[in-house]
Design a protein around this motif. Structure first.
Motif, short mmCIF file in Angstrom:
data_model
loop_
_atom_site.label_atom_id
_atom_site.label_comp_id
_atom_site.label_asym_id
_atom_site.label_seq_id
_atom_site.Cartn_x
_atom_site.Cartn_y
_atom_site.Cartn_z
N SER A 25 0.81 -1.22 0.00
CA SER A 25 0.00 0.00 0.00
C SER A 25 0.85 1.27 0.00
CB SER A 25 -0.93 0.01 1.22
OG SER A 25 -0.18 0.12 2.42
N SER A 26 2.16 1.12 0.26
CA SER A 26 3.04 2.29 0.32
C SER A 26 3.88 2.49 -0.93
CB SER A 26 3.98 2.17 1.53
OG SER A 26 3.26 2.11 2.73
N ILE A 27 3.67 1.65 -1.94
CA ILE A 27 4.53 1.70 -3.12
C ILE A 27 4.53 3.08 -3.77
CG2 ILE A 27 4.70 0.88 -5.51
CD1 ILE A 27 4.16 -1.92 -4.49
N ASN A 28 3.40 3.76 -3.78
CA ASN A 28 3.31 5.07 -4.43
C ASN A 28 3.58 6.24 -3.48
OD1 ASN A 28 2.63 3.98 -7.00
ND2 ASN A 28 0.51 3.71 -6.32
N GLU A 29 3.95 5.93 -2.26
CA GLU A 29 4.30 6.98 -1.30
C GLU A 29 5.65 7.60 -1.66
OE1 GLU A 29 2.41 8.12 1.33
OE2 GLU A 29 0.86 6.88 0.39
N PRO A 30 5.95 8.80 -1.16
CA PRO A 30 7.24 9.44 -1.47
C PRO A 30 8.43 8.57 -1.06
CG PRO A 30 5.74 11.02 -0.47
CD PRO A 30 5.07 9.67 -0.36
N THR A 31 9.49 8.69 -1.79
CA THR A 31 10.69 7.90 -1.54
C THR A 31 11.60 8.59 -0.54
OG1 THR A 31 10.65 6.90 -3.73
CG2 THR A 31 12.79 6.99 -2.63
N THR A 32 12.09 7.81 0.42
CA THR A 32 13.14 8.27 1.32
C THR A 32 14.13 7.14 1.51
OG1 THR A 32 13.72 9.00 3.57
CG2 THR A 32 11.72 7.69 3.34
N TYR A 33 15.41 7.44 1.33
CA TYR A 33 16.44 6.42 1.45
C TYR A 33 17.06 6.37 2.85
CZ TYR A 33 16.18 6.39 -3.65
OH TYR A 33 15.74 6.30 -4.95
N ASP A 34 16.63 7.28 3.72
CA ASP A 34 17.28 7.39 5.03
C ASP A 34 17.03 6.18 5.91
OD1 ASP A 34 18.21 9.82 4.19
OD2 ASP A 34 16.77 11.02 5.35
N GLY A 35 15.86 5.55 5.78
CA GLY A 35 15.60 4.34 6.56
C GLY A 35 16.51 3.20 6.15
N ILE A 36 16.73 3.05 4.84
CA ILE A 36 17.65 2.01 4.37
C ILE A 36 19.07 2.32 4.83
CG2 ILE A 36 18.57 0.82 2.35
CD1 ILE A 36 15.98 1.37 0.90
N SER A 37 19.45 3.58 4.78
CA SER A 37 20.78 3.97 5.25
C SER A 37 20.98 3.56 6.71
CB SER A 37 20.95 5.49 5.11
OG SER A 37 22.17 5.91 5.69
N LEU A 38 19.98 3.82 7.54
CA LEU A 38 20.09 3.47 8.96
C LEU A 38 20.10 1.95 9.13
CD1 LEU A 38 20.25 4.80 11.77
CD2 LEU A 38 17.74 4.65 11.88
N ALA A 39 19.31 1.24 8.33
CA ALA A 39 19.28 -0.22 8.43
C ALA A 39 20.61 -0.83 8.00
CB ALA A 39 18.14 -0.78 7.58
N ILE A 40 21.25 -0.27 6.98
CA ILE A 40 22.57 -0.76 6.58
C ILE A 40 23.55 -0.61 7.73
CG2 ILE A 40 24.56 -0.31 5.07
CD1 ILE A 40 22.50 0.47 2.88
N ARG A 41 23.50 0.52 8.40
CA ARG A 41 24.38 0.72 9.56
C ARG A 41 24.07 -0.30 10.65
NH1 ARG A 41 24.16 6.48 11.85
NH2 ARG A 41 26.06 5.76 12.90
N ALA A 42 22.78 -0.53 10.90
CA ALA A 42 22.40 -1.48 11.95
C ALA A 42 22.90 -2.89 11.62
CB ALA A 42 20.88 -1.49 12.12
N VAL A 43 22.76 -3.31 10.37
CA VAL A 43 23.23 -4.63 9.97
C VAL A 43 24.74 -4.73 10.13
CG1 VAL A 43 23.55 -6.14 7.96
CG2 VAL A 43 21.30 -5.17 8.45
N CYS A 44 25.46 -3.69 9.70
CA CYS A 44 26.92 -3.74 9.76
C CYS A 44 27.46 -3.61 11.17
CB CYS A 44 27.51 -2.63 8.87
SG CYS A 44 27.26 -2.89 7.10
N VAL A 45 26.86 -2.72 11.95
CA VAL A 45 27.38 -2.44 13.29
C VAL A 45 26.84 -3.39 14.34
CG1 VAL A 45 27.54 -0.67 15.10
CG2 VAL A 45 27.60 0.00 12.70
N GLY A 46 25.64 -3.89 14.11
CA GLY A 46 25.00 -4.75 15.09
C GLY A 46 24.94 -6.20 14.68
#
Length: 366
Positions: free
Chosen positions: A302-323
């Motif tokens: 349901s969110s496919i057409n919502e505005p794009t933000t890459y900041d959540g993925i950026s934070l998740a990449i950090r979480a995967v790498c650091v945690g």
């Protein structure tokens, strides 16, 4: 030495000592808490688990034509420093179809050639079943005649093992999220496939990409014992917050330690499976949509057409790498995905997510 230098030295020694014990919580709490896209060099001195495999998934797929990742897509991977996990779709016509169909080899070879042109190494071929060569199929619903299916699947796996051998690809993933096929009753089928591959291609490493129902268990599947790496597809409910509500890195990483199955956390499950067979875990998929809801729901149609933000993925990449990946039982990850709806980069800018992947992988922090 003045008192401030003494205090700093004691803190630094404590951090390094804690990191060397392999305690993921200590490492993530003290390492890489810098903000922004550039990771400070002081953080890189803290001992951490440096992964052997770091890749992003690209896919050869069908429906409405054949789709092959372009050289330009792979140039983004080259900028980030990640290798390529090439997902190859196998076609089925219905839930009980025991005869998966393959793309012509030239289609798959074109994708491999495009990666080579961008100087990106392909480290894994990953086999996915789907209808119309499309990955939207729910593979847990697949239940063909087991004897006929496994005879065909052995031939398919051997075919792609040869392709790995011909193209210097070190890992073959021999299935994905096929939970009705991986039950212990089918162990002999898998053992037969693996032993045949090993007889012909002794240097090829093998894994399988499990969904959560296959690893959220009290007793690990017997199948894991014949593989080189145990593959987990991991998608997380990191937080109830939207990305725009600015959740912290610590909040995301705490989710790896929260109970999710019979009192066990994701870290507990990783350790249980790895220790049961003395094998490493390969995170064969993890990622989320570039949407405000992405950290709460990795995929939300349901969110496919919502505005794009890459900041959540950026934070998740950090979480995967650091945690998550500071657990020494983890050998690598393949980020999902280079294409929509999980895309984390585009051709118009260096997104925050792409920059973060560059900082950690090409920057040598993971």
């Amino acid at each position: 030495m003045n008192i401030f230098k003494r205090i700093f030295l004691v803190i630094l020694i404590t951090l390094i000592s804690a990191a060397q014990t392999g305690s993921g919580k200590i490492i993530y709490q003290k390492a890489l808490h810098s903000q922004g896209s550039n990771i400070q060099s002081a953080d890189s001195r803290i001992a951490r688990n440096h992964l052997k495999y770091k890749s992003t998934s690209t896919t050869v797929w069908g429906i409405g034509g054949t789709h092959i990742p372009t050289v330009n897509v792979y140039k983004h991977l080259a900028f980030q420093g990640v290798d390529n996990t090439l997902v190859v779709m196998l076609n089925i016509k219905y839930d009980t179809d025991p005869n998966p169909g393959m793309f012509p080899d030239n289609i798959v070879k074109q994708a491999l050639s495009n990666a080579n042109k961008a100087n990106v190494k392909t480290t894994m071929l990953k086999l996915h079943l789907g209808m119309d060569y499309c990955d939207s199929y729910t593979r847990s619903a697949y239940h063909p005649n087991e004897k006929i299916f496994f005879e065909n699947w052995k031939s398919i796996c051997l075919h792609y093992a040869q392709m790995c051998n011909d193209n210097n690809i070190p890992i073959l993933c021999i299935g994905c999220e096929q939970s009705q096929q991986t039950v212990d009753a089918n162990y002999s089928y898998w053992e037969g496939i693996v032993s045949t591959i090993r007889n012909q291609y002794p240097n090829l490493l093998l894994t399988y990409a499990a969904n959560s129902s296959e690893y959220k268990v009290d007793t690990p599947l017997k199948f894991w014992g014949v593989l080189d790496f145990i593959g987990f597809n991991m998608y997380f409910h990191y937080t109830d917050k939207l990305v725009s509500e600015n959740p912290t890195l610590d909040e995301l990483i705490q989710s790896y330690y929260a109970p999710i199955f019979n009192g066990k956390s994701m870290i507990d499950l990783i350790n249980m499976h790895a220790n049961a067979f003395n094998k490493k875990i390969f995170i064969t998929e993890t990622g989320l949509m570039p949407k405000d809801i992405g950290l709460s729901k990795a995929y939300d149609e349901s969110s496919i057409n919502e505005p794009t933000t890459y900041d959540g993925i950026s934070l998740a990449i950090r979480a995967v790498c650091v945690g998550l990946c500071q657990n020494s039982n983890i050998v690598g990850f393949s980020w999902w995905h280079a294409s929509t709806p999980f895309n984390y980069f585009n051709d118009n800018e260096v997104t925050s997510a792409e920059q973060t992947m560059h900082d950690y992988v090409k920057g040598g922090l993971i």
